[in-house]
Enzyme design. Structure first.
Site, mmCIF file in Angstrom:
data_model
loop_
_atom_site.group_PDB
_atom_site.id
_atom_site.type_symbol
_atom_site.label_atom_id
_atom_site.label_comp_id
_atom_site.label_asym_id
_atom_site.label_seq_id
_atom_site.Cartn_x
_atom_site.Cartn_y
_atom_site.Cartn_z
ATOM 1 N N ASP A 1 36.480 49.080 45.947
ATOM 2 C CA ASP A 1 37.939 49.093 45.906
ATOM 3 C C ASP A 1 38.429 48.152 46.998
ATOM 4 O O ASP A 1 38.250 48.424 48.191
ATOM 5 C CB ASP A 1 38.455 50.510 46.149
ATOM 6 C CG ASP A 1 39.959 50.641 46.078
ATOM 7 O OD1 ASP A 1 40.668 49.617 46.191
ATOM 8 O OD2 ASP A 1 40.444 51.775 45.936
ATOM 9 N N VAL B 1 45.243 45.224 40.256
ATOM 10 C CA VAL B 1 44.948 45.086 41.682
ATOM 11 C C VAL B 1 46.227 44.804 42.479
ATOM 12 O O VAL B 1 46.372 45.274 43.608
ATOM 13 C CB VAL B 1 43.867 44.003 41.933
ATOM 14 C CG1 VAL B 1 44.379 42.606 41.681
ATOM 15 C CG2 VAL B 1 43.303 44.118 43.327
ATOM 16 N N ASP B 2 47.159 44.078 41.900
ATOM 17 C CA ASP B 2 48.429 43.778 42.565
ATOM 18 C C ASP B 2 49.175 45.068 42.900
ATOM 19 O O ASP B 2 49.614 45.283 44.031
ATOM 20 C CB ASP B 2 49.272 42.874 41.663
ATOM 21 C CG ASP B 2 50.518 42.322 42.337
ATOM 22 O OD1 ASP B 2 50.600 42.332 43.568
ATOM 23 O OD2 ASP B 2 51.409 41.845 41.592
ATOM 24 N N TYR C 1 45.941 39.206 32.713
ATOM 25 C CA TYR C 1 46.030 37.784 32.366
ATOM 26 C C TYR C 1 44.896 37.353 31.442
ATOM 27 O O TYR C 1 44.827 36.209 31.017
ATOM 28 C CB TYR C 1 46.077 36.921 33.615
ATOM 29 C CG TYR C 1 47.409 36.979 34.361
ATOM 30 C CD1 TYR C 1 48.440 37.826 33.961
ATOM 31 C CD2 TYR C 1 47.637 36.189 35.465
ATOM 32 C CE1 TYR C 1 49.638 37.882 34.630
ATOM 33 C CE2 TYR C 1 48.844 36.221 36.143
ATOM 34 C CZ TYR C 1 49.843 37.071 35.725
ATOM 35 O OH TYR C 1 51.035 37.111 36.397
#
Length: 178
Positions: free
Chosen positions: A8, A31-32, A123
């Site tokens: 993580d 993750v953002d 993405y």
């Protein structure tokens, strides 16, 4: 040296972790979102004050640095990867995201950096293509005084990166930790 491992990224004590951000730098999914949540509200406040042009604080392929706030790392480098199949010249833009992150790190005197799999989530960049671009770009930029880690969240992503890393001829600069 380049290391590939599972984990993580929000728990990494590296000098800097890299955020796979969007152009607004105001958080998002994957993750953002995890980095913004773990860093706390001061990260969002800091990013909101950054210069923007028509809602863009960081163009695709570029990188910006912020404090890490509540994270164990000292800094966060935010970079925006391309959307596979949508953004023109996505291979070049993905390489630029990695390269520009390393340039920002070098300017800050960073000794170790942790990357996620940029553009591989929402993405939709295929892991085999993204891994090759990431590893080749980082190997070309490799400095003896910088440790580069790819911290991958899930076992299936790790396996995909591990398999691609093994097929590349990058010498002994890549270490895979399971």
């Amino acid at each position: 040296m380049i290391i590939i491992e599972t984990g993580d990224i929000t728990h990494c004590p590296d000098d800097v972790i890299v955020n796979a951000a969007n152009t607004s730098l105001l958080g998002g999914g994957g993750v953002d979102g995890a980095i913004h949540d773990a860093a706390g509200p001061k990260l969002l406040q800091y990013c909101q004050k950054m210069a923007e042009t028509e809602g863009v604080r960081c163009p695709i392929g570029d990188a910006r640095i912020t404090p890490a706030f509540n994270l164990p790392s000292r800094h966060i480098i935010h970079t925006v990867g391309p959307r596979h199949g949508i953004d023109v010249d996505s291979h070049r833009l993905l390489a630029s995201a990695y390269r520009n992150s390393l340039i920002v790190a070098k300017k800050q005197g960073i000794k170790n950096i942790a990357f996620p799999a940029i553009s591989c989530g929402v993405y939709r960049y295929p892991h085999d293509e993204a891994t090759e671009i990431a590893l080749r770009t980082c190997a070309e930029s490799d400095r003896q005084d910088l440790q580069i880690r790819f911290v991958l969240f899930s076992a299936d992503v790790f396996e995909a990166w591990q398999n691609t890393a093994r097929t590349l001829e990058l010498g002994s600069c890549v270490v895979v930790k399971s």
